[in-house]
Design a protein around this motif. Structure first.
Motif, mmCIF file in Angstrom:
data_model
loop_
_atom_site.group_PDB
_atom_site.id
_atom_site.type_symbol
_atom_site.label_atom_id
_atom_site.label_comp_id
_atom_site.label_asym_id
_atom_site.label_seq_id
_atom_site.Cartn_x
_atom_site.Cartn_y
_atom_site.Cartn_z
ATOM 1 N N GLY A 107 0.780 -1.224 0.000
ATOM 2 C CA GLY A 107 0.000 0.000 0.000
ATOM 3 C C GLY A 107 0.807 1.266 0.000
ATOM 4 O O GLY A 107 0.265 2.348 0.237
ATOM 5 N N GLU A 108 2.105 1.171 -0.296
ATOM 6 C CA GLU A 108 2.972 2.350 -0.335
ATOM 7 C C GLU A 108 3.606 2.468 -1.723
ATOM 8 O O GLU A 108 4.155 1.499 -2.252
ATOM 9 C CB GLU A 108 4.079 2.240 0.714
ATOM 10 C CG GLU A 108 3.568 2.153 2.142
ATOM 11 C CD GLU A 108 4.687 2.019 3.167
ATOM 12 O OE1 GLU A 108 4.359 1.954 4.363
ATOM 13 O OE2 GLU A 108 5.872 1.965 2.774
ATOM 14 N N LEU A 109 3.530 3.664 -2.280
ATOM 15 C CA LEU A 109 4.143 3.918 -3.578
ATOM 16 C C LEU A 109 5.627 4.217 -3.403
ATOM 17 O O LEU A 109 6.017 5.041 -2.583
ATOM 18 C CB LEU A 109 3.474 5.116 -4.251
ATOM 19 C CG LEU A 109 4.164 5.640 -5.518
ATOM 20 C CD1 LEU A 109 4.018 4.658 -6.670
ATOM 21 C CD2 LEU A 109 3.631 7.007 -5.907
ATOM 22 N N ASN A 110 6.436 3.546 -4.197
ATOM 23 C CA ASN A 110 7.862 3.865 -4.286
ATOM 24 C C ASN A 110 8.179 4.097 -5.751
ATOM 25 O O ASN A 110 8.146 3.167 -6.564
ATOM 26 C CB ASN A 110 8.702 2.733 -3.696
ATOM 27 C CG ASN A 110 8.576 2.665 -2.195
ATOM 28 O OD1 ASN A 110 9.328 3.292 -1.469
ATOM 29 N ND2 ASN A 110 7.580 1.922 -1.709
ATOM 30 N N LEU A 111 8.443 5.362 -6.072
ATOM 31 C CA LEU A 111 8.634 5.796 -7.454
ATOM 32 C C LEU A 111 10.072 6.275 -7.629
ATOM 33 O O LEU A 111 10.470 7.290 -7.056
ATOM 34 C CB LEU A 111 7.656 6.919 -7.785
ATOM 35 C CG LEU A 111 7.781 7.555 -9.171
ATOM 36 C CD1 LEU A 111 7.320 6.590 -10.250
ATOM 37 C CD2 LEU A 111 6.973 8.847 -9.239
ATOM 38 N N MET A 112 10.861 5.542 -8.405
ATOM 39 C CA MET A 112 12.250 5.902 -8.658
ATOM 40 C C MET A 112 12.380 6.446 -10.075
ATOM 41 O O MET A 112 11.930 5.816 -11.034
ATOM 42 C CB MET A 112 13.158 4.682 -8.494
ATOM 43 C CG MET A 112 14.645 4.998 -8.672
ATOM 44 S SD MET A 112 15.690 3.516 -8.639
ATOM 45 C CE MET A 112 15.345 2.823 -10.265
ATOM 46 N N THR A 113 12.995 7.614 -10.195
ATOM 47 C CA THR A 113 13.241 8.229 -11.502
ATOM 48 C C THR A 113 14.674 7.946 -11.922
ATOM 49 O O THR A 113 15.618 8.365 -11.251
ATOM 50 C CB THR A 113 12.990 9.748 -11.444
ATOM 51 O OG1 THR A 113 11.637 9.988 -11.050
ATOM 52 C CG2 THR A 113 13.245 10.391 -12.799
ATOM 53 N N ALA A 114 14.817 7.216 -13.026
ATOM 54 C CA ALA A 114 16.156 6.909 -13.527
ATOM 55 C C ALA A 114 16.755 8.101 -14.251
ATOM 56 O O ALA A 114 17.939 8.404 -14.104
ATOM 57 C CB ALA A 114 16.099 5.704 -14.454
ATOM 58 N N GLY A 115 15.913 8.780 -15.071
ATOM 59 C CA GLY A 115 16.429 9.896 -15.848
ATOM 60 C C GLY A 115 17.572 9.455 -16.734
ATOM 61 O O GLY A 115 17.514 8.441 -17.426
ATOM 62 N N ALA A 116 18.678 10.215 -16.694
ATOM 63 C CA ALA A 116 19.842 9.923 -17.535
ATOM 64 C C ALA A 116 20.526 8.627 -17.140
ATOM 65 O O ALA A 116 21.230 8.025 -17.954
ATOM 66 C CB ALA A 116 20.831 11.080 -17.465
ATOM 67 N N GLY A 117 20.345 8.182 -15.895
ATOM 68 C CA GLY A 117 20.967 6.938 -15.475
ATOM 69 C C GLY A 117 20.946 6.760 -13.969
ATOM 70 O O GLY A 117 21.193 7.713 -13.221
ATOM 71 N N ILE A 118 20.644 5.554 -13.528
ATOM 72 C CA ILE A 118 20.637 5.204 -12.113
ATOM 73 C C ILE A 118 20.884 3.706 -12.026
ATOM 74 O O ILE A 118 20.722 2.980 -13.013
ATOM 75 C CB ILE A 118 19.277 5.568 -11.457
ATOM 76 C CG1 ILE A 118 19.407 5.684 -9.934
ATOM 77 C CG2 ILE A 118 18.189 4.573 -11.841
ATOM 78 C CD1 ILE A 118 18.186 6.285 -9.264
ATOM 79 N N CYS A 119 21.295 3.227 -10.859
ATOM 80 C CA CYS A 119 21.300 1.794 -10.609
ATOM 81 C C CYS A 119 20.708 1.547 -9.230
ATOM 82 O O CYS A 119 20.764 2.417 -8.352
ATOM 83 C CB CYS A 119 22.680 1.166 -10.761
ATOM 84 S SG CYS A 119 23.931 1.723 -9.599
ATOM 85 N N HIS A 120 20.108 0.380 -9.050
ATOM 86 C CA HIS A 120 19.485 0.062 -7.765
ATOM 87 C C HIS A 120 19.443 -1.439 -7.552
ATOM 88 O O HIS A 120 19.638 -2.229 -8.479
ATOM 89 C CB HIS A 120 18.080 0.672 -7.659
ATOM 90 C CG HIS A 120 17.040 0.025 -8.516
ATOM 91 N ND1 HIS A 120 15.782 -0.300 -8.057
ATOM 92 C CD2 HIS A 120 17.045 -0.347 -9.816
ATOM 93 C CE1 HIS A 120 15.069 -0.832 -9.022
ATOM 94 N NE2 HIS A 120 15.804 -0.872 -10.098
ATOM 95 N N SER A 121 19.195 -1.827 -6.303
ATOM 96 C CA SER A 121 19.036 -3.232 -5.936
ATOM 97 C C SER A 121 17.723 -3.407 -5.212
ATOM 98 O O SER A 121 17.191 -2.459 -4.608
ATOM 99 C CB SER A 121 20.195 -3.696 -5.037
ATOM 100 O OG SER A 121 20.205 -2.972 -3.809
#
Length: 321
Positions: A107-121
């Motif tokens: 029930g929680e939104l997690n919005l990640m913006t990569a844009g020009a570039g990002i990395c995540h786990s």
């Protein structure tokens, strides 16, 4: 979430397939090796590659992770998109190269913006027994696809409409508005309908919409929808009617957006516009370029994912139907 297919196909996203009401069937994709987490992918596919700017939809679970590997996705890159993480059960630990460390809950939104570039786990935590949710991608328009990395965490208040509950996480619906910024007009909401409930909602006639059914059986705009399927509704409708004929609660996601007119080329975890762009993104990731940064605190067996081998031919758009 990463696309871990060992030989991902290029996908040219455009207004393909039916324009009225249609049902999209998911295909099962394993995230990794033989003990990997299986997901059901409904976007993109040949009949319909986009719903507004929504360009990717993976639906997974419920998985009992006490008897499986759970989710453990090492650092991996993205360009030209936003990721939307939405859980029904479980807990996921998110880390990214913008320095964000966030636990993802139902029930929680997690919005990640990569844009020009990002990395995540992304890793399911030890508290998790059942893992169940969706991972969605939103394509960024050309004017904003090289924007800076960013992250938004938002907990929407549930709103009751008779025997239905609405959790709006993006856009506007049923008199509610999400405070989260999007780069194109979008809609995202979880809908829970009690047994026998009928829910009729006013929708933007300029949007195309999709209803992804998680639990139960729903009638959507006169078509029967089974769990895992996605109903597509083309622009022009001012209302959408959902009816739960079953004896148990039904749960679905309502996604929508203004038709996205730019042609996109998707390969692996990159959204670009051309073959040469995708080749460049892949090489920069393989070289450890600062464009993507680095994730701190991830403790998996593989420090970062390596990009798959590019096909021998140039990446080309799929022929539109």
């Amino acid at each position: 979430m990463s696309n871990l297919e060992p030989a991902p196909r290029e996908v040219a996203c455009g207004a393909t397939g039916f324009d009225g009401v249609g049902i999209l069937e998911p295909r099962e994709v394993p995230l990794g090796g033989p003990r990997a987490l299986p997901v059901r992918r409904t976007l993109p596919q040949r009949q319909r590659s986009l719903i507004g700017a929504w360009c990717f939809a993976d639906h997974y679970g419920p998985h009992d992770v006490r008897e499986s590997a759970g989710m453990d996705v090492p650092p991996h890159p993205h360009t030209g998109l936003q990721t939307v993480s939405w859980l029904f059960r479980g807990e996921i630990e998110h880390r990214d190269s913008a320095g964000v460390h966030q636990l993802v809950h139902p029930g929680e939104l997690n919005l990640m913006t990569a844009g020009a570039g990002i990395c995540h786990s992304e890793v399911s935590t030890r508290k998790t027994t059942i893992l169940h949710g969706v991972q969605l991608w939103v394509a960024l328009p050309d004017s904003d696809r090289n924007t800076a990395r960013d992250f938004n965490h938002h907990v929407p208040e549930p709103v009751s409409r008779g025997d239905a509950t609405i959790r709006l996480f993006l856009g506007e619906l049923a008199g509610d508005r999400s405070p989260v910024h999007t780069f194109t007009p979008l809609l995202g909401a979880q809908l829970d309908l009690a047994a026998g409930c009928t829910l009729e909602l006013d929708i933007d006639p300029g949007f195309e919409h999709g209803v992804l059914l998680d639990l139960g059986r729903l009638e959507v705009a006169g078509r029967t929808l089974e769990s895992g399927q996605l109903a597509y509704l083309g622009p022009g409708s001012t209302t959408v009617r959902l009816h739960n004929r079953a004896g148990t609660t039904a749960r679905a996601l309502l996604l929508g957006g203004a038709p996205f007119t730019e042609e996109l080329l998707m390969w692996w975890n990159f959204v670009g516009r051309s073959h040469d762009e995708i080749v460049r993104y892949r090489q920069l990731w393989q070289d450890g370029d600062d464009r993507f940064g680095a994730v701190s605190g991830y403790r998996g067996s593989v420090p970062r994912l390596s990009a798959p081998t590019l096909p021998a031919t140039r990446l080309r758009p799929r022929r539109r139907t």
